[in-house]
Scaffold this motif. Structure first.
Motif, PDB file in Angstrom:
ATOM      1  N   VAL A  21      14.045  -9.306   4.630  1.00 30.88           N
ATOM      2  CA  VAL A  21      12.712  -9.867   4.889  1.00 30.88           C
ATOM      3  C   VAL A  21      11.856  -9.740   4.818  1.00 30.88           C
ATOM      4  O   VAL A  21      11.342  -8.188   4.479  1.00 30.88           O
ATOM      5  N   ALA A  22      10.673 -11.203   4.242  1.00 31.11           N
ATOM      6  CA  ALA A  22       9.910 -10.737   3.211  1.00 31.11           C
ATOM      7  C   ALA A  22       8.466 -10.293   4.546  1.00 31.11           C
ATOM      8  O   ALA A  22       8.538 -10.810   6.303  1.00 31.11           O
ATOM      9  N   ILE A  23       7.970  -9.923   4.221  1.00 36.73           N
ATOM     10  CA  ILE A  23       6.880  -8.950   5.362  1.00 36.73           C
ATOM     11  C   ILE A  23       5.457  -9.424   4.938  1.00 36.73           C
ATOM     12  O   ILE A  23       4.746  -8.518   3.707  1.00 36.73           O
ATOM     13  N   GLU A  24       4.666  -9.349   6.121  1.00 43.15           N
ATOM     14  CA  GLU A  24       2.675  -9.524   5.620  1.00 43.15           C
ATOM     15  C   GLU A  24       3.156  -8.543   7.179  1.00 43.15           C
ATOM     16  O   GLU A  24       2.981  -8.375   8.051  1.00 43.15           O
ATOM     17  N   GLU A  25       2.013  -7.242   6.734  1.00 41.01           N
ATOM     18  CA  GLU A  25       1.224  -6.731   8.238  1.00 41.01           C
ATOM     19  C   GLU A  25      -0.171  -8.516   8.872  1.00 41.01           C
ATOM     20  O   GLU A  25      -0.502  -8.988   8.111  1.00 41.01           O
ATOM     21  N   VAL A  26      -0.137  -8.279  10.199  1.00 49.19           N
ATOM     22  CA  VAL A  26      -0.908  -9.572  10.280  1.00 49.19           C
ATOM     23  C   VAL A  26      -1.878  -8.678  11.628  1.00 49.19           C
ATOM     24  O   VAL A  26      -1.465  -7.037  12.159  1.00 49.19           O
ATOM     25  N   PRO A  27      -2.921  -9.268  12.192  1.00 45.90           N
ATOM     26  CA  PRO A  27      -4.080  -8.215  13.209  1.00 45.90           C
ATOM     27  C   PRO A  27      -2.702  -8.316  14.436  1.00 45.90           C
ATOM     28  O   PRO A  27      -2.588  -9.071  14.740  1.00 45.90           O
ATOM     29  N   GLU A  28      -3.162  -6.285  14.941  1.00 48.82           N
ATOM     30  CA  GLU A  28      -2.017  -6.641  16.174  1.00 48.82           C
ATOM     31  C   GLU A  28      -2.606  -6.905  17.247  1.00 48.82           C
ATOM     32  O   GLU A  28      -1.360  -7.195  17.927  1.00 48.82           O
ATOM     33  N   ASP A  29      -3.440  -8.472  17.061  1.00 56.17           N
ATOM     34  CA  ASP A  29      -2.892  -9.277  18.427  1.00 56.17           C
ATOM     35  C   ASP A  29      -2.467 -10.591  18.047  1.00 56.17           C
ATOM     36  O   ASP A  29      -2.290 -11.690  19.378  1.00 56.17           O
TER      37      ASP A  29
ATOM     38  N   ASP B  36      11.509   2.382   8.014  1.00 58.43           N
ATOM     39  CA  ASP B  36      11.534   3.473   7.192  1.00 58.43           C
ATOM     40  C   ASP B  36      10.995   3.349   6.282  1.00 58.43           C
ATOM     41  O   ASP B  36      11.894   2.688   5.638  1.00 58.43           O
ATOM     42  N   LEU B  37      10.380   3.626   5.220  1.00 61.85           N
ATOM     43  CA  LEU B  37      10.401   3.551   3.794  1.00 61.85           C
ATOM     44  C   LEU B  37      11.563   4.108   3.021  1.00 61.85           C
ATOM     45  O   LEU B  37      12.031   4.848   3.903  1.00 61.85           O
TER      46      LEU B  37
ATOM     47  N   ASP C 123       6.904   2.257  -1.919  1.00 68.05           N
ATOM     48  CA  ASP C 123       5.443   2.080  -0.262  1.00 68.05           C
ATOM     49  C   ASP C 123       5.513   1.005  -0.270  1.00 68.05           C
ATOM     50  O   ASP C 123       4.826   0.403   0.535  1.00 68.05           O
ATOM     51  N   ASP C 124       6.851   0.324  -0.896  1.00 73.12           N
ATOM     52  CA  ASP C 124       6.740  -1.432  -0.420  1.00 73.12           C
ATOM     53  C   ASP C 124       8.103  -1.913   0.389  1.00 73.12           C
ATOM     54  O   ASP C 124       8.528  -2.763   0.858  1.00 73.12           O
ATOM     55  N   ILE C 125       9.019  -1.141   0.488  1.00 69.29           N
ATOM     56  CA  ILE C 125      10.592  -1.503   1.158  1.00 69.29           C
ATOM     57  C   ILE C 125      10.299  -0.593   2.486  1.00 69.29           C
ATOM     58  O   ILE C 125      10.798   0.462   2.345  1.00 69.29           O
TER      59      ILE C 125
ATOM     60  N   ALA D 240      13.234  -4.413   4.350  1.00 71.11           N
ATOM     61  CA  ALA D 240      11.671  -5.604   4.656  1.00 71.11           C
ATOM     62  C   ALA D 240      11.120  -5.227   3.125  1.00 71.11           C
ATOM     63  O   ALA D 240      11.029  -4.179   2.997  1.00 71.11           O
ATOM     64  N   PHE D 241      10.359  -6.128   3.195  1.00 68.78           N
ATOM     65  CA  PHE D 241       9.868  -6.307   1.948  1.00 68.78           C
ATOM     66  C   PHE D 241       7.973  -6.960   1.848  1.00 68.78           C
ATOM     67  O   PHE D 241       8.186  -7.993   2.249  1.00 68.78           O
ATOM     68  N   LYS D 242       7.676  -6.120   1.650  1.00 70.93           N
ATOM     69  CA  LYS D 242       5.881  -6.511   1.685  1.00 70.93           C
ATOM     70  C   LYS D 242       6.036  -7.005   0.166  1.00 70.93           C
ATOM     71  O   LYS D 242       6.003  -6.311  -0.905  1.00 70.93           O
ATOM     72  N   PHE D 243       5.901  -8.075  -0.049  1.00 71.57           N
ATOM     73  CA  PHE D 243       5.729  -9.051  -1.181  1.00 71.57           C
ATOM     74  C   PHE D 243       4.508  -8.555  -1.692  1.00 71.57           C
ATOM     75  O   PHE D 243       3.655  -8.324  -1.203  1.00 71.57           O
ATOM     76  N   LYS D 244       4.168  -9.441  -2.934  1.00 71.09           N
ATOM     77  CA  LYS D 244       2.735  -9.207  -3.440  1.00 71.09           C
ATOM     78  C   LYS D 244       2.783 -10.289  -4.039  1.00 71.09           C
ATOM     79  O   LYS D 244       3.596 -11.706  -4.230  1.00 71.09           O
TER      80      LYS D 244
END
Ligand code: G1P
Length: 274
Positions: A158-166, A177-178, A183-185, A248-252
């Protein structure tokens, strides 16, 4: 196995864009001159996928017409400069095949993906939600990056990104866990569909790009309705995650939420200023 097929769930109503989506599929709303779903198909082609599987519904015929020739129009502009405007879509159509199936009832994203089984069969596949528009200007697109991850880990991605906590209540949220040396999976051990911020384990949100292994279909068949009374892909993925079968993968790159007015305007400005 390589990823040969891309599924586009495209049966939703797009109520946030009414009245524009009253008679026009939301996937056909354009960012500048290009419909959202064409952006998604281009991303899939860039990732080496040429078999497009589209789950449509009532009122979505414009999608099929878009990925076809428009005989009268094309004949009319033949030989004049306007013809160039069709170059991109013509070349896309010539590279790909498009198959369609209809989702008769709207029972959620998980149900839409299960409806697509008839087009996918027993192989791993990509999923693109066209209202999440992704771009990684001149570098590898998000699906292409995800296929590399799939090739290494051979499980759902799954592709992920950080979103505002609210804002966690808008997304599937993961915890994990990484994996060693990256540092991106993340190896996912928990996933919750649209949790209230107070119950969200992290702020890492799933965006509309998935690589799924085909056992997901059997899991979806026995997945009960979850959040919002709908069959959720997040809940089915959680079953795979219990066996360490989801990363989960933090994509570029950038992702625009074109299912919201703000994201749609932001994407329009971004592409206009390119
Ligand atoms: C769906 C998924 C959600 C995911 C989101 C990404 O929600 O259910 O887990 O975070 O897509 O766009 P939707 O936006 O269809 O409500």
């Amino acid at each position: 196995m390589t990823i040969n097929k891309c599924l586009f769930p495209a049966a939703g109503y797009g109520t946030r864009f009414l009245p524009a989506t009253k008679a026009t599929p939301k996937e056909m709303l354009p960012i500048l001159t290009k419909p959202l779903i064409q952006h998604g198909v281009e991303e899939a082609v860039e990732a080496g996928i040429t078999t497009m599987a589209i789950v449509t519904g009532r009122g979505k015929r414009a999608i099929e017409d878009h990925f076809d020739i428009s005989y009268e129009l094309e004949n009319q502009i033949k030989g004049n400069s306007k013809e160039l405007l069709l170059d991109e879509i013509r070349s896309l159509i010539s590279k790909c095949t498009f198959s369609y199936t209809r989702q008769i009832e709207m029972k959620g994203l998980g149900h839409a993906i299960l409806t697509g089984e008839t087009l996918i069969g027993d192989e791993p596949f990509a999923v693109v939600l066209a209202d999440d528009l992704c771009t990684n200007h001149n570098a590898d697109g998000v699906l292409k990056q995800m296929i590399e991850v799939y090739n290494k880990y051979q499980c759902s991605v799954v592709a992920i990104e950080e979103v505002p906590e609210d804002k966690t209540y808008k997304y599937g949220i993961i915890d994990g866990d990484l994996v060693h040396g990256r540092d991106d999976i993340y190896r996912v051990h928990n996933m919750i569909e649209k949790p209230d911020p107070k119950n969200a384990p992290t702020n890492m949100a799933i965006i509309g790009r998935y690589i799924l292994t085909p056992d997901i279909f059997n899991i979806l068949r026995s997945t009960q309705a979850g959040k919002g009374g709908e069959i959720q892909i997040t809940d089915a993925l959680m079953q795979q995650a219990k066996n360490d079968r989801v990363v989960a993968f933090k994509f570029k790159g950038k992702r625009f939420d074109c299912g919201s007015i703000d994201g749609f305007v932001e994407a329009t400005n971004y592409f206009y200023n390119l």
